[in-house]
Design a protein around this motif. Structure first.
Motif, PDB file in Angstrom:
ATOM      1  N   LYS A   2       0.841  -1.213   0.000  1.00  0.00           N
ATOM      2  CA  LYS A   2       0.000   0.000   0.000  1.00  0.00           C
ATOM      3  C   LYS A   2       0.865   1.248   0.000  1.00  0.00           C
ATOM      4  O   LYS A   2       0.560   2.235  -0.663  1.00  0.00           O
ATOM      5  CB  LYS A   2      -0.908  -0.005   1.223  1.00  0.00           C
ATOM      6  N   ARG A   3       1.943   1.164   0.770  1.00  0.00           N
ATOM      7  CA  ARG A   3       2.848   2.318   0.828  1.00  0.00           C
ATOM      8  C   ARG A   3       3.444   2.606  -0.543  1.00  0.00           C
ATOM      9  O   ARG A   3       3.602   3.746  -0.954  1.00  0.00           O
ATOM     10  CB  ARG A   3       3.972   2.045   1.825  1.00  0.00           C
ATOM     11  N   LEU A   6       0.858   4.189  -2.648  1.00  0.00           N
ATOM     12  CA  LEU A   6       0.648   5.576  -2.207  1.00  0.00           C
ATOM     13  C   LEU A   6       1.787   6.476  -2.686  1.00  0.00           C
ATOM     14  O   LEU A   6       1.572   7.575  -3.204  1.00  0.00           O
ATOM     15  CB  LEU A   6       0.548   5.615  -0.677  1.00  0.00           C
ATOM     16  N   MET A  10       1.442   9.613  -5.114  1.00  0.00           N
ATOM     17  CA  MET A  10       1.899  10.947  -4.685  1.00  0.00           C
ATOM     18  C   MET A  10       2.944  11.510  -5.652  1.00  0.00           C
ATOM     19  O   MET A  10       2.906  12.679  -6.022  1.00  0.00           O
ATOM     20  CB  MET A  10       2.519  10.869  -3.287  1.00  0.00           C
ATOM     21  N   ILE A  13       1.253  12.684  -8.685  1.00  0.00           N
ATOM     22  CA  ILE A  13       0.569  13.969  -8.485  1.00  0.00           C
ATOM     23  C   ILE A  13       1.582  15.107  -8.495  1.00  0.00           C
ATOM     24  O   ILE A  13       1.363  16.158  -9.082  1.00  0.00           O
ATOM     25  CB  ILE A  13      -0.242  13.951  -7.167  1.00  0.00           C
TER      26      ILE A  13
ATOM     27  N   LEU B 178      -6.271  14.604  -1.418  1.00  0.00           N
ATOM     28  CA  LEU B 178      -5.213  13.639  -1.136  1.00  0.00           C
ATOM     29  C   LEU B 178      -5.477  12.895   0.167  1.00  0.00           C
ATOM     30  O   LEU B 178      -5.218  11.694   0.266  1.00  0.00           O
ATOM     31  CB  LEU B 178      -3.859  14.345  -1.064  1.00  0.00           C
ATOM     32  N   SER B 181      -8.081  10.169  -0.198  1.00  0.00           N
ATOM     33  CA  SER B 181      -7.530   8.935  -0.779  1.00  0.00           C
ATOM     34  C   SER B 181      -6.724   8.177   0.270  1.00  0.00           C
ATOM     35  O   SER B 181      -6.685   6.944   0.267  1.00  0.00           O
ATOM     36  CB  SER B 181      -6.693   9.240  -2.016  1.00  0.00           C
ATOM     37  N   ASN B 185      -7.576   4.144   2.358  1.00  0.00           N
ATOM     38  CA  ASN B 185      -6.652   3.013   2.520  1.00  0.00           C
ATOM     39  C   ASN B 185      -6.661   2.434   3.935  1.00  0.00           C
ATOM     40  O   ASN B 185      -6.009   1.430   4.184  1.00  0.00           O
ATOM     41  CB  ASN B 185      -5.226   3.454   2.175  1.00  0.00           C
ATOM     42  N   PRO B 187      -8.157   0.268   6.686  1.00  0.00           N
ATOM     43  CA  PRO B 187      -9.161  -0.808   6.663  1.00  0.00           C
ATOM     44  C   PRO B 187     -10.287  -0.560   7.679  1.00  0.00           C
ATOM     45  O   PRO B 187     -10.023  -0.212   8.827  1.00  0.00           O
ATOM     46  CB  PRO B 187      -8.364  -2.056   7.048  1.00  0.00           C
ATOM     47  N   ASP B 215       1.958   7.937   6.295  1.00  0.00           N
ATOM     48  CA  ASP B 215       2.625   8.138   4.999  1.00  0.00           C
ATOM     49  C   ASP B 215       1.907   9.171   4.140  1.00  0.00           C
ATOM     50  O   ASP B 215       2.538  10.030   3.514  1.00  0.00           O
ATOM     51  CB  ASP B 215       2.717   6.813   4.242  1.00  0.00           C
ATOM     52  N   ALA B 216       0.576   9.065   4.115  1.00  0.00           N
ATOM     53  CA  ALA B 216      -0.210  10.016   3.310  1.00  0.00           C
ATOM     54  C   ALA B 216      -0.033  11.430   3.845  1.00  0.00           C
ATOM     55  O   ALA B 216       0.140  12.388   3.079  1.00  0.00           O
ATOM     56  CB  ALA B 216      -1.677   9.622   3.337  1.00  0.00           C
TER      57      ALA B 216
END
Lengths: 471, 296
Positions: A2-3, A6, A10, A13, B178, B181, B185, B187, B215-216
């Motif tokens: 997932k990282r 992501l 990113m 973008i 952002l 999104s 992620n 869960p 992280d986001a």
């Protein structure tokens, strides 16, 4: 996983974002003359209100045209000469296309193609073109900027081609000197001249009990204070003090003025005579006689404030005469008078105007010189002045204005007291110091002497190395 | 043997990345290197045409870091970036949490909020110019509740605030998008099991949402910093950097020095300072990505 996803999203973008910004910043606002022909001015009614005594003569103004004519795209096999300009008001934008079309019909050797480029973008293109060599054949430039661009190598030396022209002596010395470098070499010709005067809303002035236009700085101060009407959001005075060359253009007359019989000059900003005008403008902002927004206003904004009746007095330029009658639209009587910047009977102003230079790498220098000689002939100069609402740069050009005759006579008189900016290769730095000093006075309440002394610490070494020409 | 195969595979890949590498070298690398070189010279209006400029070492940098105007502009740039980042992120996060909920019209409203992000920055600048007039929308609204608004764009103390507000207006939807999104992620099972264990909404936010979105959040903050630090068009249109440099930032100052004052080398030195600040943040961001991949 997932990282990873992501991070990829990113990064994507970011690339898109950076790409989008890159493309927007690199987009030039250059538009072809053909595109500019799509511009149309609002349909102007021919006459102003009969009640406006001072403007009743303005029955046929330069702005009475309805649209900018199309540039004839057919070169008929003639060599194409590109000409870049930033004329964007209805009157002069129309006039430049008309003149180029006229010249193209007169001869068949070359075809002049005028292209409108916004002023800021045009200056950027010259700077970039100085390195890349991508320049038009003929380029227009604001007169105080010309020496900088000569230094940058944008314009070509045409002394051999134009120096012996017997009509050169008919050009006024001030505008012509702005086309020369320090050694006296010629790089083009001045095309039009203008200066600044004071526009007065006579209705508001009379209402405040004053019958005549101000003739000295003291009269002016009284008029501004008396006409300020905060309850109706009417300021006594409007001018442009923006942090660009436009600001310097309008601020300069208040710095270089005559007080106690002595005229101050840019060669010594520590002279106490440079201070009274700026101090007065500072007091206007402090006391609510002038909006602090003047530091963000362009000259067009200040002019619009006057035409909307939101300012009783305003500093206006010659070119505004082409549209003033239409814009005021008979809502009040107005007069144009000399800028009362000092003692009674004295005045000071700033010379503006545009020059046309022949750019380095021009494909046919001789043909460009011939066009400039025709374009700046006495006859064409006189016609241009009427068409575009400007003053000619030649003493033998006699424009027969069909509108605002009194106002143009006043502007012509004001030229006797108007100061040229430079020419000086480092004028932009000098200019920045001047508007910065003025903004300190207007916004921070700094005294003019302190603000100008700070500016002088930067300007002085520049002038020691290369003094301003005597005027 | 395994290493040999990998190394051969690497070699086979080089020709494929060569075009992109050459493109980057010419389009990105060359201007950066040229700008660096220019910043160590004395190129200006007097010597550009003659090509007689000479190397002057760190003189331009010395002059910049002793110039009160540059120090003010550096300060403006950091204040603008940090303030925008703080407000955009906080409000954007709140919007993200709100619009992540499934309720009627959530989608259309979310779309409408994005409109400000889609408007070109030059138009936003013109809007801001009018909204923050002394008699503009903001002061009109304030006067209706008995407050006399400040002269936003003409006072050195408030002009930057006006620009920050307009930039936040554009940046909030970007942050929201952002972060939504990022939220998707996380869960749902984790929330369900924590509810069974008796966790409150606040506990869920601090113990589940924030850690799982780390992280986001880092990515949004890094991107936001890069995007905001190099802002140019908004202040160029809205205030032209004025009054008295109070809204000037590194990008506008570099432009002014190069294209208005024709002090090309000094303008390049400012651009180098801007580049180095962003490079540090960019390297930090890349390190985070690499570390994240290694952890995975």
């Amino acid at each position: 996983m997932k990282r990873k996803v992501l991070s990829i999203v990113m990064a994507g973008i970011m690339i898109l974002g950076l790409g989008a910004c890159g493309s927007s910043s690199s987009t030039t606002s250059t538009s072809s003359a053909a595109a500019s022909t799509a511009q149309s001015t609002s349909s102007a009614s021919a006459a102003s209100s009969a009640s406006a005594a001072d403007t009743s003569a303005a029955e046929s103004t330069a702005s009475s045209s309805t649209s900018i004519p199309a540039v004839d795209p057919n070169t008929n096999g003639a060599e194409e000469i590109t000409l870049w300009h930033y004329f964007d008001s209805s009157a002069d934008a129309k006039a430049i296309v008309e003149k180029c079309n006229e010249y193209n019909k007169l001869q068949s050797k070359v075809h002049i193609t005028p292209t409108y480029v916004s002023r800021t973008e045009l200056m950027n293109q010259y700077t970039i073109g100085a390195v890349s060599g991508e320049l038009p054949d003929i380029g227009m430039v604001d007169s105080p900027d010309m020496e900088s661009y000569i230094s940058l190598g944008v314009f070509e030396d045409v002394t051999d081609e134009l120096g012996s022209w017997d009509e050169l002596s008919n050009f006024y010395a001030g505008p012509l000197s702005s086309c020369k470098d320090a050694s006296g070499k010629l790089y083009g010709l001045p095309q039009n001249s203008n200066c600044l005067c004071l526009a007065v809303n006579m209705d508001l002035l009379n209402k405040a009990g004053i019958t005549d236009v101000p003739k000295s700085m003291d009269d002016f101060k009284k008029a501004v204070e008396a006409t300020t009407d905060s309850a109706n959001s009417v300021f006594g005075y409007a001018m442009c003090a923006i942090s660009t060359e436009e600001g310097t253009f309008q601020l300069l007359p208040w710095i270089v003025a005559t007080h106690d019989g002595t005229k101050s000059s840019l060669s010594d900003l520590t002279n106490a005579n440079c201070d009274p005008g700026l101090d007065m403008l500072g007091s206007f902002v402090k006391n609510g006689n002038m909006s602090s927004e003047c530091v963000n206003w362009t000259q067009a904004d200040a002019y619009n404030q006057f035409c909307a009746g939101k300012a009783a007095l305003a500093e206006v330029g010659t070119w505004h005469m082409a549209t003033m009658s239409k814009d005021v639209n008979g809502t009040f009587n107005y007069k144009i008078c000399l800028l009362p910047t000092g003692d009674s009977g004295t005045s000071s102003s700033t010379i503006g105007g545009e020059n046309f230079g022949i750019c380095t790498g021009c494909k046919d220098k001789a043909a460009c010189v011939e066009f400039l000689k025709w374009f700046m002939s006495a006859d064409q100069e006189a016609k241009w002045a009427v068409l575009a609402g400007k003053l000619p740069v030649r003493s033998d050009a006699k424009p027969e204005y069909t509108y605002e005759q009194d106002a143009f006579a006043t502007f012509q008189d004001e030229m006797n007291y108007a100061l040229a900016r430079g020419p000086h290769a480092q004028w932009p730095t000098i200019s920045e110091q001047l508007y910065t000093a003025a903004q300190k006075v207007l916004l921070q309440g700094t005294s003019a002497s302190d603000a100008l002394a700070a500016a002088w610490t930067v300007i002085s070494p520049i002038l020691q190395e290369s003094p301003l020409p005597q005027q | 043997m395994k290493t040999q195969i990998r190394s051969r595979k690497d070699r086979e890949c080089y020709p494929f990345i060569l075009p992109a590498f050459i493109y980057l070298l010419v389009v990105v690398g060359y201007p950066i290197v040229y700008n660096f070189v220019l910043s160590f010279k004395n190129t200006n209006v007097k010597n550009l045409a003659s090509g007689s400029s000479v190397f002057i070492g760190f003189q331009n940098y010395k002059e910049l870091f002793t110039d009160p105007t540059f120090l003010l502009i550096l300060r403006n740039t950091f204040i603008f970036t940090i303030a925008c980042l703080a407000f955009q992120f906080t409000i954007g996060f709140l919007f993200a949490l709100f619009f992540y909920k499934k309720f009627t019209f959530a989608g259309p409203i979310r779309g409408m909020i994005l409109v400000s992000y889609m408007i070109p920055m030059s138009v936003t600048g013109l809007l801001g110019q009018n909204i923050f007039l002394n008699t503009g929308l903001i002061n009109d609204l304030l006067s209706r509740i008995g407050i006399t608004g400040p002269e936003w764009l003409t006072q050195t103390s408030t002009a930057l605030i006006g620009v920050i507000i307009m930039n936040c207006w554009v940046g909030i939807p970007f942050n929201m998008l952002l972060l939504i999104s990022g939220l998707s992620n996380v869960p749902q099972e984790v929330y369900e099991s924590s509810s069974i264990d008796g966790a409150t909404k606040v506990q869920q936010f601090f113990q589940i949402t924030l850690p799982l979105m780390k992280d986001a959040i880092f990515a949004v903050l890094m991107l936001g910093f890069i995007y905001t630090f190099r802002a140019f068009d908004l202040m160029y249109i809205m205030t032209a950097g004025g009054p008295l440099n109070s809204t000037d930032v590194l990008a506008t100052y570099s432009y002014t020095l190069s294209f208005t004052q024709y002090q090309f080398s000094k303008g390049s030195a400012v651009a180098v300072v801007l580049f180095l600040c962003l490079l540090i943040v960019g390297l930090f961001y890349l390190r985070l990505i690499v570390k994240g991949e290694e952890d995975t």
